[in-house]
Design an enzyme around this catalytic site. Structure first.
Site, mmCIF file in Angstrom:
data_model
loop_
_atom_site.group_PDB
_atom_site.id
_atom_site.type_symbol
_atom_site.label_atom_id
_atom_site.label_comp_id
_atom_site.label_asym_id
_atom_site.label_seq_id
_atom_site.Cartn_x
_atom_site.Cartn_y
_atom_site.Cartn_z
ATOM 1 N N GLY A 1 -26.783 2.385 -62.442
ATOM 2 C CA GLY A 1 -27.764 1.485 -63.054
ATOM 3 C C GLY A 1 -29.051 1.432 -62.260
ATOM 4 O O GLY A 1 -30.146 1.372 -62.835
ATOM 5 N N THR B 1 -20.100 2.156 -58.048
ATOM 6 C CA THR B 1 -20.662 3.361 -58.667
ATOM 7 C C THR B 1 -21.453 3.004 -59.911
ATOM 8 O O THR B 1 -22.539 3.538 -60.156
ATOM 9 C CB THR B 1 -19.524 4.344 -59.016
ATOM 10 O OG1 THR B 1 -18.820 4.694 -57.824
ATOM 11 C CG2 THR B 1 -20.079 5.598 -59.659
ATOM 12 N N GLU B 2 -20.920 2.095 -60.712
ATOM 13 C CA GLU B 2 -21.635 1.630 -61.902
ATOM 14 C C GLU B 2 -22.983 1.028 -61.517
ATOM 15 O O GLU B 2 -24.009 1.287 -62.162
ATOM 16 C CB GLU B 2 -20.784 0.601 -62.640
ATOM 17 C CG GLU B 2 -21.403 0.054 -63.914
ATOM 18 C CD GLU B 2 -20.560 -1.030 -64.553
ATOM 19 O OE1 GLU B 2 -21.030 -1.636 -65.543
ATOM 20 O OE2 GLU B 2 -19.442 -1.294 -64.072
ATOM 21 N N GLY B 3 -23.000 0.224 -60.462
ATOM 22 C CA GLY B 3 -24.250 -0.376 -60.008
ATOM 23 C C GLY B 3 -25.237 0.655 -59.518
ATOM 24 O O GLY B 3 -26.448 0.552 -59.774
ATOM 25 N N ARG C 1 -10.457 -1.834 -65.349
ATOM 26 C CA ARG C 1 -10.086 -2.161 -63.967
ATOM 27 C C ARG C 1 -9.057 -3.285 -63.918
ATOM 28 O O ARG C 1 -8.335 -3.425 -62.927
ATOM 29 C CB ARG C 1 -11.326 -2.573 -63.163
ATOM 30 C CG ARG C 1 -12.343 -1.460 -62.956
ATOM 31 C CD ARG C 1 -13.561 -1.950 -62.196
ATOM 32 N NE ARG C 1 -14.717 -1.094 -62.471
ATOM 33 C CZ ARG C 1 -15.942 -1.529 -62.725
ATOM 34 N NH1 ARG C 1 -16.196 -2.824 -62.726
ATOM 35 N NH2 ARG C 1 -16.915 -0.683 -62.972
#
Length: 697
Positions: free
Chosen positions: A150, A145-147, A105
């Site tokens: 997770g 999205t990563e969070g 990023r």
């Protein structure tokens, strides 16, 4: 023990390295057939193993200025591991993902695109994995999205999804919050209580999954990311502030209260020995001062346009810590369970105890720390250098930034409450009572956001129940399918074949070989003998030959390169007796003069839509590369009725048995029975796409 597995490959391309994760799960139809009452209402059971993960350094973002090297110099090692683990006949139906996070990023968009394009091209050129769309399978994912992934992984492993009653935190709340911190960014994800969810509905994501029986699962989750708030980026901002304040013209030393006393490093964190004229950070070991200097890095003084805000002026709905119990992974785990803990130290996190350990450690001289650390583990040296700043940053983010109560001062945890070693059982029995707990794995499975992605993908393969046809995935918190909805990437097939005895025995054999390979040499051959006995009981020759191929492949791997093959009565002679002549003794049975009547047929592949939610399959990676000999029946008009270009119809027609039999009767009746044994054992014929109907694995 019959198992028809689905597989998934995902590469987590982080700021410090790329990590391969391989997962597998039962085909939904097979799983539903064998499921218990509780499992029917649960999410798919995802399986992984330690040897199915592999990490390499540095991060993929280092190839921003030379993207053409990312495949051969970075991805090749990970691809080879995936190809080795996943059976060859499963590759075409195995999705492969590479999802880059904070490190990528930070790159300019043109460099991001170049690396992504080269990565996709490399996967398509070197694997047959399912990769219909580069934009969805190979991408830089947002921190939100990563969070969310997770959050799915943590609740999936802890049991918050499948056992709400056993995880009731009060007020009808049964899911866990998720905190992640890497080198460049930090994430938060949680489901607010019902009151907050109603007031801040526009801030939430709607997540939809399916249980094994097809019933929908919907959750409303808040997720956010703080780019630049990972430990490495925060350290960089901290050092810059020190240099700006303390560096005097003509000097090159700057005091650093977050380094142990006597430790000297440059700006990159490398130890400086002897005299040097480059900039040096000189450790003073003052942890209280270290804490004071890290707090301004939280950005609490930034303007908040949408209250309430936490870090850097970013809006976060109110967190009710009575019901929102958070799991912290990655740096939250490593910083609380690295150099500050011992093997027997598994008690739950509390602020008071943790800070005492940190102050004691950071006030020591570097010489003493270095000798103690090297006695424990040599590679802890770098970790010990950074430990004091990381601890200070974690404490600041948790308690000053997010607002987690300081257990040990503001509240007192249950005495002796042990959660980190057996966190799965503790969560089930205690409801994970602390507002925050660091964790690394649950029941030997790592809490990784990549698991959340695979849970979502596997759930998308389950056919919906009754009229609940809404897709699996996530998007804006609105009814139906919002415009920004991100599909799981998988599709379901109601008529998907479960597979018969051959599939069951094949997968059983794979598991047995996998188990035998992990044993000693004597144990390996013992299991191999058992395996061959089972294979002998499978009377059909084609099944025995498939199993023989698996045994032979393992034997070739066990034999060291260059070692001579032993003759006499050995494994080879035993397998010949059990399975017949192997693939290296293929008998030529074509009649004299028949060569001109055979030609190579083109291998065909199905084409379908390439959208995430479609049930189609891409041409990429589908063709086996093998072509089956095809009889030229130009003068045999009565045989044309047996040809079927689509591969449907009678199984005998598809496999060519009728054509071959009638051909022999017309040409040489006395050759009717000749060669049938070798044709059944032909490896090329077994792999031909015309042998049997194509089914989804």
């Amino acid at each position: 023990m019959g198992k028809k597995w689905r597989w998934g490959v995902i590469l987590d391309a982080g700021s410090s390295g790329t990590r391969l994760h391989i997962y597998r799960w039962l085909d939904p139809a097979k799983a539903l057939k064998e499921a218990s009452y509780e499992e029917v209402y649960s999410l798919p059971n995802i399986v992984t193993k330690d040897k199915w993960t592999k990490k390499i350094r540095p991060g993929i973002s280092t190839f921003g200025d030379r993207p053409e090297d990312v495949g051969p110099e970075h991805l090749q090692e990970l691809v080879e591991r995936a190809l080795d683990v996943i059976p060859d006949d499963k590759h075409a139906d195995t999705p492969i993902y590479l999802m880059a996070t904070a490190g990528m990023r930070l790159l300019p968009p043109t460099q991001q695109r170049a690396v992504i394009t080269e990565t996709c091209s490399y996967f398509r050129a070197n694997t047959r994995f399912f990769l219909p769309n580069c934009d969805t399978h190979i991408q830089v994912i947002p921190g939100e999205t990563e969070g969310l992934y997770g959050w799915i992984a943590a609740n999936y492993l802890l049991g918050g999804f499948d056992n709400p009653e056993g995880h009731d935190h009060g007020k009808g709340h049964h899911t866990y919050g998720f905190l992640d911190m890497g080198g460049a960014s930090a994430q938060i994800a949680f489901a607010p209580n019902s009151t907050v969810a109603e007031e801040h509905g526009n801030d939430l994501k709607l997540l939809r999954m399916r249980s094994l029986n097809g019933s929908p699962r919907e959750y409303k989750v808040f997720t956010s990311t703080w780019l630049g708030f990972g430990v490495n980026q925060a350290r960089g901002r901290y050092v810059k502030a020190l240099v700006d304040e303390f560096l005097i013209n003509g000097e090159h030393e700057v005091p650093d209260p977050c380094l142990p006393r006597g430790l000297r490093t440059n700006e990159k964190g490398e130890i400086v020995k002897g005299t040097s004229k480059e900039l040096e950070l000189v450790g003073t070991g003052e942890f209280d001062e270290c804490l004071r200097r890290t707090k301004p890095l939280l950005g609490k003084n930034m303007p908040c346009n949408d209250k309430p805000c936490l870090l850097n002026g970013q809006h976060v709905p109110p967190i009710d810590f009575d019901v929102n119990h958070f799991v912290g992974v990655s740096e939250y785990w490593h910083t609380t369970h690295g150099v500050f803990s011992s093997k027997n130290d598994d008690a739950a996190y509390d602020f008071n105890t943790y800070q005492k350990k940190v102050v004691e450690f950071c006030s020591q001289r570097w010489e003493d720390i270095e000798s103690n650390v090297e006695a424990r583990k040599k590679d802890h040296g770098k970790e010990a250098q950074e430990a004091c700043f990381k601890a200070s940053w974690l404490i600041s983010v948790l308690h000053e930034g997010i607002g987690v109560p300081r257990y040990g001062i503001e509240n007192t945890p249950i005495p002796g409450f042990n959660v980190t070693k057996g966190i799965g059982e503790a969560a089930k029995e205690k409801g994970f009572l602390s507002p925050f707990q660091a964790a690394d794995e649950v029941n030997d499975v790592e809490i990784s956001w990549t698991l959340g992605k695979m849970v979502l993908y596997a759930a998308g393969q389950i056919p919906p129940k009754d009229n609940y046809r809404l897709p699996v995935g996530f998007g804006s918190n609105t009814n139906g399918v919002p415009p920004d909805f991100q599909h799981a990437g998988s599709s379901y097939n109601v008529t998907s074949s479960i597979g018969g005895d051959e599939d069951d025995w094949s997968d059983t054999a794979e598991d047995l070989i996998d188990h035998a390979k992990s044993k000693s040499t004597s144990g390996f051959f013992f299991f191999l003998l058992i395996f061959m006995f089972i294979a002998f009981l499978l009377r059909k020759r084609d099944r025995r030959m498939r199993l023989y191929g698996k045994v032979n492949k393992v034997l070739r791997r066990r034999r060291r390169p260059g070692s001579p093959r032993k003759g006499g009565f050995g494994i080879s002679s035993i397998t010949n007796k059990l399975f017949g002549r192997g693939p290296y003794h293929y008998e030529r049975v074509l009649e004299e003069g028949d060569v001109d009547q055979f030609e190579l047929g083109d291998a065909s592949s199905d084409e379908g839509d390439n959208s995430d939610s479609s049930g189609g399959r891409s041409r990429v990676g589908r063709s086996s590369g093998l072509a089956t000999p095809k009889l030229n029946v130009g003068s045999f008009d009565d045989l044309k009725k047996h040809a079927h270009p689509t591969g449907t119809g009678n199984a005998l027609d598809r496999s060519g048995l009728v054509v071959r039999t009638e051909s022999r009767e017309r040409l040489f009746p006395q050759m009717l029975n000749a060669g049938r044994r070798s044709r059944a054992a032909s490896p090329t014929r077994l792999k031909s796409p015309l042998m049997s109907p194509v089914t989804e694995d």
